[in-house]
Design a protein around this motif. Sequence first.
Motif, mmCIF file in Angstrom:
data_model
loop_
_atom_site.group_PDB
_atom_site.id
_atom_site.type_symbol
_atom_site.label_atom_id
_atom_site.label_comp_id
_atom_site.label_asym_id
_atom_site.label_seq_id
_atom_site.Cartn_x
_atom_site.Cartn_y
_atom_site.Cartn_z
ATOM 1 N N ASP A 269 20.293 41.835 -97.809
ATOM 2 C CA ASP A 269 19.995 43.228 -98.155
ATOM 3 C C ASP A 269 18.531 43.580 -97.919
ATOM 4 O O ASP A 269 18.169 44.757 -97.834
ATOM 5 C CB ASP A 269 20.341 43.497 -99.626
ATOM 6 N N TYR A 270 17.668 42.544 -97.815
ATOM 7 C CA TYR A 270 16.228 42.798 -97.721
ATOM 8 C C TYR A 270 15.564 42.142 -96.510
ATOM 9 O O TYR A 270 14.406 42.443 -96.211
ATOM 10 C CB TYR A 270 15.527 42.283 -98.990
ATOM 11 N N ALA A 271 16.275 41.249 -95.822
ATOM 12 C CA ALA A 271 15.678 40.543 -94.690
ATOM 13 C C ALA A 271 16.746 40.259 -93.640
ATOM 14 O O ALA A 271 17.938 40.443 -93.881
ATOM 15 C CB ALA A 271 15.045 39.228 -95.163
ATOM 16 N N LYS A 272 16.307 39.828 -92.478
ATOM 17 C CA LYS A 272 17.228 39.433 -91.412
ATOM 18 C C LYS A 272 17.814 38.065 -91.740
ATOM 19 O O LYS A 272 17.087 37.164 -92.148
ATOM 20 C CB LYS A 272 16.503 39.384 -90.074
ATOM 21 N N VAL A 273 19.108 37.922 -91.544
ATOM 22 C CA VAL A 273 19.786 36.669 -91.848
ATOM 23 C C VAL A 273 20.393 36.087 -90.575
ATOM 24 O O VAL A 273 20.992 36.801 -89.772
ATOM 25 C CB VAL A 273 20.894 36.891 -92.901
ATOM 26 N N GLY A 274 20.203 34.772 -90.402
ATOM 27 C CA GLY A 274 20.750 34.107 -89.231
ATOM 28 C C GLY A 274 21.318 32.748 -89.582
ATOM 29 O O GLY A 274 21.414 32.377 -90.755
ATOM 30 N N LEU A 275 21.675 31.993 -88.548
ATOM 31 C CA LEU A 275 22.340 30.699 -88.722
ATOM 32 C C LEU A 275 21.389 29.548 -88.399
ATOM 33 O O LEU A 275 20.779 29.513 -87.327
ATOM 34 C CB LEU A 275 23.562 30.613 -87.807
ATOM 35 N N LEU A 276 21.287 28.620 -89.340
ATOM 36 C CA LEU A 276 20.583 27.363 -89.105
ATOM 37 C C LEU A 276 21.616 26.370 -88.587
ATOM 38 O O LEU A 276 22.473 25.903 -89.345
ATOM 39 C CB LEU A 276 19.941 26.861 -90.399
ATOM 40 N N LEU A 277 21.561 26.073 -87.302
ATOM 41 C CA LEU A 277 22.570 25.231 -86.685
ATOM 42 C C LEU A 277 22.547 23.820 -87.269
ATOM 43 O O LEU A 277 21.480 23.225 -87.423
ATOM 44 C CB LEU A 277 22.335 25.133 -85.175
ATOM 45 N N GLY A 278 23.711 23.320 -87.599
ATOM 46 C CA GLY A 278 23.817 21.956 -88.081
ATOM 47 C C GLY A 278 23.654 20.949 -86.955
ATOM 48 O O GLY A 278 23.615 21.311 -85.769
ATOM 49 N N TYR A 279 23.592 19.689 -87.319
ATOM 50 C CA TYR A 279 23.363 18.613 -86.345
ATOM 51 C C TYR A 279 24.414 18.636 -85.239
ATOM 52 O O TYR A 279 24.083 18.516 -84.049
ATOM 53 C CB TYR A 279 23.386 17.271 -87.083
ATOM 54 N N TYR A 280 25.675 18.800 -85.590
ATOM 55 C CA TYR A 280 26.732 18.748 -84.590
ATOM 56 C C TYR A 280 26.918 20.078 -83.864
ATOM 57 O O TYR A 280 27.425 20.100 -82.739
ATOM 58 C CB TYR A 280 28.039 18.297 -85.241
ATOM 59 N N ALA A 281 26.490 21.166 -84.464
ATOM 60 C CA ALA A 281 26.602 22.477 -83.808
ATOM 61 C C ALA A 281 25.694 22.551 -82.589
ATOM 62 O O ALA A 281 25.972 23.282 -81.633
ATOM 63 C CB ALA A 281 26.249 23.588 -84.790
ATOM 64 N N VAL A 282 24.607 21.795 -82.615
ATOM 65 C CA VAL A 282 23.695 21.759 -81.472
ATOM 66 C C VAL A 282 24.358 21.070 -80.288
ATOM 67 O O VAL A 282 24.082 21.390 -79.132
ATOM 68 C CB VAL A 282 22.385 21.022 -81.844
ATOM 69 N N ARG A 283 25.265 20.160 -80.581
ATOM 70 C CA ARG A 283 25.842 19.306 -79.549
ATOM 71 C C ARG A 283 27.276 19.650 -79.173
ATOM 72 O O ARG A 283 27.769 19.188 -78.146
ATOM 73 C CB ARG A 283 25.793 17.843 -80.029
ATOM 74 N N ASP A 284 27.934 20.450 -79.995
ATOM 75 C CA ASP A 284 29.360 20.694 -79.775
ATOM 76 C C ASP A 284 29.668 22.185 -79.888
ATOM 77 O O ASP A 284 29.393 22.813 -80.913
ATOM 78 C CB ASP A 284 30.186 19.905 -80.796
#
Length: 429
Positions: A269-284
């Motif tokens: 509601d007050y800031a931009k929100v995004g995704l912190l990629l997990g270890y496997y999300a970087v690779r798969d």
Amino acid sequence: MLLIYTQKITPRIIYIFKHLCTGILGISIKFTSKIEEFIAHDGMKLSYGKQALGNELFVQRVDLLMEQGFSEVEIKVLPWEDSVCFFPVSEASALPFDIFASSFFLLSRYEEYVPHVKDEAERFPVAESLAYQKGFLSSPVVDKWALKFQDVLAERFPNMEVESRKFSSNIIIAVEHVFGYKNKGILRTIAGMQRDFFRLSLTKVFDRLKVAFKVKNDPFNIFEDLIALIKKHKLKMYFMFQLSDFTIHDRNINHNRIPYRSVIKYVGDYAKVGLLLGYYAVRDMKTLRTEKLRMENIIHSSLEYSLNSSHDLSLPENFNNLVELEVKNDFSMGYPDALGFRAGTCTPFLFYDINMEVTTPLLVHPYVFNSAIFEDVKPEKAFEDVQKALNQVREVGGEFRAIFRNQDFSEYAQAEIYYKLVEMIYEIK
């Protein structure tokens, strides 16, 4: 408009000229490979090739932007005015080096494609970078080169309209653990208490009990304090939340827990929100898609921002996966263990895939430092280093970005120091 003549218009030439001339300097450009059109043009014009056509503004090129793919490149870094340069050319050129090839080499992360020694986490280490080895990591050289190129253009074309760049700063909060103790479950709580007890961290043992019995707020849940700071000073800030499954690498709580989702919605509601990629999300790709959909289900909008939690860029695969999933902005371009400019710039730029030789729609936002590098540094040195970096970015009218973790502002960290760094970055008086 600046008309650019080159014998062959390659994807690399289009990419880097658009970034330097239009992206940084705000000058519209057009390309031509027809000599007649170039000669007949009465406005600003520049030729980019091996030799000049006449007495026009001429920048001599090396071969890098005419090639495809990647190979070992021999580079000799030379001093130039108050900066450095490489890919030197003859005195016939308006600049003593090929500014476009040099900028492309840094922005495309060319050196990360060629064989290199990786660190223990299988990442491209700062020690392998040309900027670190030659001592210009702490300088946004691409932006400096662009502004010097602007001076050359202004001298040759006095009627050229010059757009001044405005300095800005923003902070990204990487949230790997929304809570330190809360919602961890009985088994994880007991295991954590035993670990703290045997390490003689009795304060943490009692804190776990207080949080469990709701006598004390969770130490990592500092979001209300940061939101208060945002509202008071009207700051721009990004929060990247991790939504990975529990593994040996990713140890956050279940993304379906209501308190977790509530924090994300509250912050959104007050800031931009995004995704912190997990270890496997970087690779798969499949895992990345799953985590993306989880975030979109919580924020009820398309995911626009991402940050790589392991700081393993895995070029070009990871960035291409983000492109395929239509993520528009990534904030992973930087070194987690060194302050400086990984891509030689403090200006957002589109990712160029050397394997495919295409400009992608993914906008890369480089950061200058990660708070993790200050864990073993004295506060005085931390403030001095940040101030120097701020001055560098301010000098070129760029964008200063820094990455913190939510636990940096907890009672278990040097929260006062980190808050002062935030105030310095945002110039809060």
